[in-house]
Write a protein that holds these residues in place. Structure first.
Motif, PDB file in Angstrom:
ATOM      1  N   THR A  15       1.042  -1.138  -0.036  1.00  0.00           N
ATOM      2  CA  THR A  15       0.110   0.023   0.121  1.00  0.00           C
ATOM      3  C   THR A  15       0.825   1.372  -0.087  1.00  0.00           C
ATOM      4  N   ARG A  16       2.000   1.281   0.922  1.00  0.00           N
ATOM      5  CA  ARG A  16       2.635   2.302   0.987  1.00  0.00           C
ATOM      6  C   ARG A  16       3.500   2.539  -0.288  1.00  0.00           C
ATOM      7  N   TYR A  19       1.129   4.249  -2.766  1.00  0.00           N
ATOM      8  CA  TYR A  19       1.035   5.678  -2.623  1.00  0.00           C
ATOM      9  C   TYR A  19       2.310   6.368  -3.217  1.00  0.00           C
ATOM     10  N   GLU A  20       3.475   5.984  -2.994  1.00  0.00           N
ATOM     11  CA  GLU A  20       4.628   6.598  -3.551  1.00  0.00           C
ATOM     12  C   GLU A  20       4.673   6.652  -5.058  1.00  0.00           C
ATOM     13  N   TYR A  22       1.930   6.686  -7.190  1.00  0.00           N
ATOM     14  CA  TYR A  22       1.018   7.534  -7.416  1.00  0.00           C
ATOM     15  C   TYR A  22       1.759   9.008  -7.427  1.00  0.00           C
ATOM     16  N   GLU A  23       2.000   9.309  -6.003  1.00  0.00           N
ATOM     17  CA  GLU A  23       2.709  10.698  -5.977  1.00  0.00           C
ATOM     18  C   GLU A  23       3.610  11.183  -7.130  1.00  0.00           C
ATOM     19  N   GLU A  50      -3.679  -2.256  -6.153  1.00  0.00           N
ATOM     20  CA  GLU A  50      -3.518  -1.262  -4.971  1.00  0.00           C
ATOM     21  C   GLU A  50      -3.692   0.364  -5.564  1.00  0.00           C
ATOM     22  N   LEU A  51      -3.009   0.343  -6.806  1.00  0.00           N
ATOM     23  CA  LEU A  51      -2.976   1.670  -7.621  1.00  0.00           C
ATOM     24  C   LEU A  51      -4.070   1.801  -8.180  1.00  0.00           C
ATOM     25  N   ILE A  54      -6.471   3.353  -5.218  1.00  0.00           N
ATOM     26  CA  ILE A  54      -6.232   4.512  -4.612  1.00  0.00           C
ATOM     27  C   ILE A  54      -6.108   5.899  -5.576  1.00  0.00           C
ATOM     28  N   SER A  55      -6.207   5.448  -6.801  1.00  0.00           N
ATOM     29  CA  SER A  55      -5.657   6.596  -7.864  1.00  0.00           C
ATOM     30  C   SER A  55      -6.589   6.361  -9.021  1.00  0.00           C
TER      31      SER A  55
END
Length: 164
Positions: A15-16, A19-20, A22-23, A50-51, A54-55
């Motif tokens: 998950t982390r 997010y990285e 995506y950012e 997961e991507l 969340i995105s």
């Protein structure tokens, strides 16, 4: 053999990492996850799911097929033709040992005009014999050459990483 990461820890790391990714790729047309055959492809699938959760990024996947026991002479192929023009390519593997496998996995992509190429690994052993450094790492673990890391994604609700 000792457990380094359990199922919950691995899920949190994935998950982390998502997010990285995506950012750092907000301006990318799309992100293509190129999983190296075996556990690398499984990790690419988990990161892609997961991507997508969340995105709004467009996420595509392709498998990098290579013979890890004969990297110098074996052909490196992709599981399908995929348009990579102007997209972010993320090469994914479970463990980064020396960097040799990841270096050879880049072969099919070297003649393509990518937006950028990045590397994601669940475990980085930091034995850099090749100049490969991951952009996204789930876990850093300094080990000796005699020690081995085994990532197990075989049971859906019981992922693990072991050192032996």
């Amino acid at each position: 053999m000792s457990e380094v990461l359990n199922h919950e820890q691995i899920k949190k790391k994935i998950t982390r990492m998502a997010y990285e990714i995506y950012e750092r790729n907000l301006n990318s047309k799309a992100v293509v996850l190129a999983g190296i055959s075996g556990m690398g492809m499984t990790l690419a699938d988990l990161l892609a799911k997961e991507l997508q959760a969340i995105s709004p990024l467009k996420v595509e996947e392709v498998e990098v097929i290579l013979d890890k026991s004969n990297l110098a002479e074996a052909e490196v192929k992709l599981s399908k033709n995929i348009d990579l023009q102007g997209k972010t390519l993320l090469i994914v593997d479970d463990v980064l040992n020396t960097g040799k496998t990841l270096a050879y996995a880049m072969k099919p992509f070297l003649d393509i005009e990518l937006y950028k190429m990045e590397v994601a690994v669940l475990v980085n052993r930091s034995h850099g014999l090749f100049p490969i450094r991951p952009d996204y790492t789930g876990y850093e673990l300094s080990t000796t050459f005699n020690e081995h890391i085994r990532v197990d994604f075989s049971t859906e609700n019981n992922y693990s990483v072991h050192l032996h």
